[in-house]
Design an enzyme around this catalytic site. Structure first.
Site, PDB file in Angstrom:
ATOM      1  N   ARG A 266      -1.994  -5.646  -8.647  1.00  0.00           N
ATOM      2  CA  ARG A 266      -0.875  -6.546  -8.374  1.00  0.00           C
ATOM      3  C   ARG A 266      -0.734  -7.623  -9.406  1.00  0.00           C
ATOM      4  O   ARG A 266       0.337  -7.982  -9.816  1.00  0.00           O
ATOM      5  CB  ARG A 266      -1.063  -7.219  -7.011  1.00  0.00           C
TER       6      ARG A 266
ATOM      7  N   SER B  71      -3.174  -7.722   2.776  1.00  0.00           N
ATOM      8  CA  SER B  71      -3.367  -7.613   4.227  1.00  0.00           C
ATOM      9  C   SER B  71      -3.762  -8.963   4.831  1.00  0.00           C
ATOM     10  O   SER B  71      -3.358  -9.283   5.943  1.00  0.00           O
ATOM     11  CB  SER B  71      -4.447  -6.579   4.537  1.00  0.00           C
TER      12      SER B  71
ATOM     13  N   LYS C  60     -16.044  -6.171   5.344  1.00  0.00           N
ATOM     14  CA  LYS C  60     -15.143  -7.262   5.732  1.00  0.00           C
ATOM     15  C   LYS C  60     -15.086  -7.419   7.255  1.00  0.00           C
ATOM     16  O   LYS C  60     -15.312  -6.458   7.980  1.00  0.00           O
ATOM     17  CB  LYS C  60     -13.728  -6.965   5.232  1.00  0.00           C
TER      18      LYS C  60
ATOM     19  N   HIS D 114       0.843  -1.208   0.000  1.00  0.00           N
ATOM     20  CA  HIS D 114       0.000   0.000   0.000  1.00  0.00           C
ATOM     21  C   HIS D 114       0.877   1.256   0.000  1.00  0.00           C
ATOM     22  O   HIS D 114       0.591   2.219  -0.710  1.00  0.00           O
ATOM     23  CB  HIS D 114      -0.883   0.058   1.256  1.00  0.00           C
TER      24      HIS D 114
HETATM   25  P1  ADP Z   1      -9.949  -3.256  -0.269  1.00  0.00           P
HETATM   26  O1  ADP Z   1     -10.719  -3.313   0.990  1.00  0.00           O
HETATM   27  O2  ADP Z   1     -10.441  -2.275  -1.294  1.00  0.00           O
HETATM   28  O3  ADP Z   1      -9.515  -4.570  -0.850  1.00  0.00           O
HETATM   29  P2  ADP Z   1      -7.244  -2.962   0.521  1.00  0.00           P
HETATM   30  O4  ADP Z   1      -6.823  -2.151   1.682  1.00  0.00           O
HETATM   31  O5  ADP Z   1      -7.021  -4.422   0.587  1.00  0.00           O
HETATM   32  O6  ADP Z   1      -8.685  -2.544   0.241  1.00  0.00           O
HETATM   33  O7  ADP Z   1      -6.538  -2.402  -0.778  1.00  0.00           O
HETATM   34  C1  ADP Z   1      -6.685  -1.087  -1.188  1.00  0.00           C
HETATM   35  C2  ADP Z   1      -6.019  -0.920  -2.523  1.00  0.00           C
HETATM   36  O8  ADP Z   1      -4.636  -1.221  -2.388  1.00  0.00           O
HETATM   37  C3  ADP Z   1      -6.532  -1.807  -3.630  1.00  0.00           C
HETATM   38  O9  ADP Z   1      -6.498  -1.074  -4.826  1.00  0.00           O
HETATM   39  C4  ADP Z   1      -5.538  -2.933  -3.695  1.00  0.00           C
HETATM   40  O10 ADP Z   1      -5.437  -3.472  -4.989  1.00  0.00           O
HETATM   41  C5  ADP Z   1      -4.260  -2.171  -3.361  1.00  0.00           C
HETATM   42  N1  ADP Z   1      -3.236  -3.052  -2.793  1.00  0.00           N
HETATM   43  C6  ADP Z   1      -3.330  -3.895  -1.753  1.00  0.00           C
HETATM   44  N2  ADP Z   1      -2.177  -4.559  -1.534  1.00  0.00           N
HETATM   45  C7  ADP Z   1      -1.312  -4.108  -2.485  1.00  0.00           C
HETATM   46  C8  ADP Z   1       0.049  -4.415  -2.835  1.00  0.00           C
HETATM   47  N3  ADP Z   1       0.749  -5.336  -2.178  1.00  0.00           N
HETATM   48  N4  ADP Z   1       0.585  -3.755  -3.868  1.00  0.00           N
HETATM   49  C9  ADP Z   1      -0.147  -2.848  -4.542  1.00  0.00           C
HETATM   50  N5  ADP Z   1      -1.405  -2.530  -4.305  1.00  0.00           N
HETATM   51  C10 ADP Z   1      -1.995  -3.136  -3.287  1.00  0.00           C
END
Ligand code: ADP
Length: 169
Positions: free
Chosen positions: A98, A136, A49, A25
């Site tokens: 990703r 996450s 979630k 992130h």
């Molecule tokens: P959501 O609840 O929308 O899935 P996340 O917090 O998991 O939210 O992710 C928010 C954003 O960050 C999404 O666009 C996701 O694709 C991106 N993201 C999550 N992990 C990574 C990573 N390792 N590298 C790049 N982008 C990421």
């Protein structure tokens, strides 16, 4: 399409649940901060979630992790992201891509958001390839079994994960 001819700052929203924020992130936030005048990390307050960390904890971890980025702020959000984006005068939503596995869902969301709000762009950014396998939920899982996640998350997050799971064991 509307062009931004005036001098108003270019604001982008980076939405997510960030449970917890990872180095993947942060990589995306840094790229967005280099492209836009201001980036708002929009923390989903009412995520559907099941979350490990509550809103305060998630907000504290993000705030710590972006302290080096002077044009990045953190905000709690509820409801439709494009509505929040419009209220904040944002011109773009940032999403991280990703792998192919992210693509279908992200494509669908981006097209739906464009129907609802044609003036707000969805901008996809790719993290460094060392973060492409990170999410996450895998971090939560490894940490729940006592694994060392310190190379994947900021120090403050690693500390909170250890504390959370040592309370539970
Ligand atoms: P959501 O609840 O929308 O899935 P996340 O917090 O998991 O939210 O992710 C928010 C954003 O960050 C999404 O666009 C996701 O694709 C991106 N993201 C999550 N992990 C990574 C990573 N390792 N590298 C790049 N982008 C990421």
């Amino acid at each position: 399409m509307n062009q931004n001819h005036n001098a108003s700052p270019k604001i982008a929203i980076y939405p997510g649940s960030f449970d917890p924020i990872t180095n993947g992130h942060i990589d995306i936030v840094e790229r967005a901060a280099a492209l836009f005048d201001q980036v708002i990390v929009a923390l989903a307050a009412n995520s559907a979630k099941t979350l490990l960390f509550d809103l305060e904890e998630r907000r504290a971890m993000i705030t710590e992790a972006v302290v080096h980025l002077h044009n990045v702020t953190v905000a709690d959000t509820t409801g439709l992201m494009i509505e929040y984006a419009a209220q904040s005068h944002a011109i773009a939503l940032i999403r991280g891509l990703r792998a192919i596995s992210d693509f279908e869902y992200e494509f669908q969301m981006a097209l739906m958001n464009r129907k609802l709000a044609p003036n707000i762009l969805t901008v996809f950014l790719m993290p460094h390839d060392k973060y492409t396998y990170l999410n996450s939920s895998i971090i939560r899982e490894v940490a729940s079994f006592g694994g060392d996640v310190s190379q994947f998350v900021p120090p403050g997050v690693a500390k909170r994960l250890t504390a959370k799971f040592s309370n539970r064991r």
